[in-house]
Design a protein around this motif. Structure first.
Motif, mmCIF file in Angstrom:
data_model
loop_
_atom_site.group_PDB
_atom_site.id
_atom_site.type_symbol
_atom_site.label_atom_id
_atom_site.label_comp_id
_atom_site.label_asym_id
_atom_site.label_seq_id
_atom_site.Cartn_x
_atom_site.Cartn_y
_atom_site.Cartn_z
ATOM 1 N N ARG A 19 0.846 -1.176 0.000
ATOM 2 C CA ARG A 19 0.000 0.000 0.000
ATOM 3 C C ARG A 19 0.889 1.235 0.000
ATOM 4 N NH1 ARG A 19 -4.616 2.479 4.064
ATOM 5 N NH2 ARG A 19 -2.797 3.048 5.325
ATOM 6 N N ALA A 49 -3.657 5.104 -11.985
ATOM 7 C CA ALA A 49 -4.965 5.297 -11.364
ATOM 8 C C ALA A 49 -5.190 6.773 -11.089
ATOM 9 C CB ALA A 49 -5.069 4.503 -10.071
ATOM 10 N N THR A 58 -13.315 7.007 -9.716
ATOM 11 C CA THR A 58 -11.964 6.447 -9.837
ATOM 12 C C THR A 58 -11.781 5.882 -11.243
ATOM 13 O OG1 THR A 58 -12.724 4.323 -8.947
ATOM 14 C CG2 THR A 58 -11.746 5.884 -7.385
ATOM 15 N N TYR A 60 -8.824 3.573 -13.746
ATOM 16 C CA TYR A 60 -7.654 2.708 -13.701
ATOM 17 C C TYR A 60 -7.178 2.371 -15.109
ATOM 18 C CZ TYR A 60 -9.112 1.957 -8.884
ATOM 19 O OH TYR A 60 -9.476 2.142 -7.576
ATOM 20 N N LYS A 65 -6.296 -2.720 -13.497
ATOM 21 C CA LYS A 65 -7.701 -2.807 -13.121
ATOM 22 C C LYS A 65 -7.997 -4.155 -12.478
ATOM 23 C CE LYS A 65 -10.207 -0.665 -15.988
ATOM 24 N NZ LYS A 65 -10.937 -0.290 -17.232
ATOM 25 N N THR A 69 -6.290 -0.432 -6.096
ATOM 26 C CA THR A 69 -7.400 0.385 -5.628
ATOM 27 C C THR A 69 -6.861 1.723 -5.135
ATOM 28 O OG1 THR A 69 -8.622 -1.589 -4.926
ATOM 29 C CG2 THR A 69 -9.363 0.544 -4.067
ATOM 30 N N SER A 71 -7.643 5.364 -3.293
ATOM 31 C CA SER A 71 -8.581 5.957 -2.351
ATOM 32 C C SER A 71 -7.949 7.221 -1.776
ATOM 33 C CB SER A 71 -8.937 4.970 -1.233
ATOM 34 O OG SER A 71 -7.778 4.605 -0.496
ATOM 35 N N GLN A 82 -3.626 0.906 -3.021
ATOM 36 C CA GLN A 82 -3.523 -0.481 -2.582
ATOM 37 C C GLN A 82 -3.225 -1.341 -3.797
ATOM 38 O OE1 GLN A 82 -3.726 -1.905 0.565
ATOM 39 N NE2 GLN A 82 -3.144 -3.812 -0.476
#
Length: 124
Positions: A19, A49, A58, A60, A65, A69, A71, A82
């Motif tokens: 992360r 992203a 969002t 990607y 994809k 992730t 955020s 992530q």
């Protein structure tokens, strides 16, 4: 001015997870869409992203994809990436970037501010 500092990179085995974090400071960072890009040795910087200013949208790259992730926590002025099911071709320097415009923008020249990058190495 917006200052961006990435962290969380490192060495991970293929199939593992990392992360990344991007801490922002300066002007109202919630006014910026944020993106993650990566640059592998000998290759051009590529989009990974993007997340909108309020986190509601969002986007990607096809290559990430379903595995990555993005955020954000505007209260902490931090954006996250992530990364799961990492592959050796994911070895690169990962950069976060801030964009003052809205919408679908995936080219590096469209972003106004950049961090210094964090190295991610995925071993096979």
């Amino acid at each position: 001015q917006v200052q961006l500092v990435e962290s969380g990179g490192g060495l991970v085995q293929a199939g593992g997870s990392l992360r990344l974090s991007c801490a922002a400071s300066g002007r109202t960072t919630s006014a910026y869409a944020m993106g993650w890009f990566r640059q592998a040795p000998g290759k051009e910087r590529e989009f990974a992203a993007r997340i909108s200013q309020n986190g509601g949208s969002t986007y990607y790259a096809d290559s990430v994809k379903g595995r990555f992730t993005i955020s954000r926590d505007n209260a902490k002025n931090t954006v996250y990436l992530q990364m799961d099911s990492l592959k050796p071709e994911g070895t690169a320097v990962y950069y976060c970037a801030a964009d003052s415009w809205w919408g679908r923008r995936f080219a590096s020249y469209e972003y106004d501010y950049w961090g210094q990058g964090t190295q991610v190495t995925v071993s096979s």
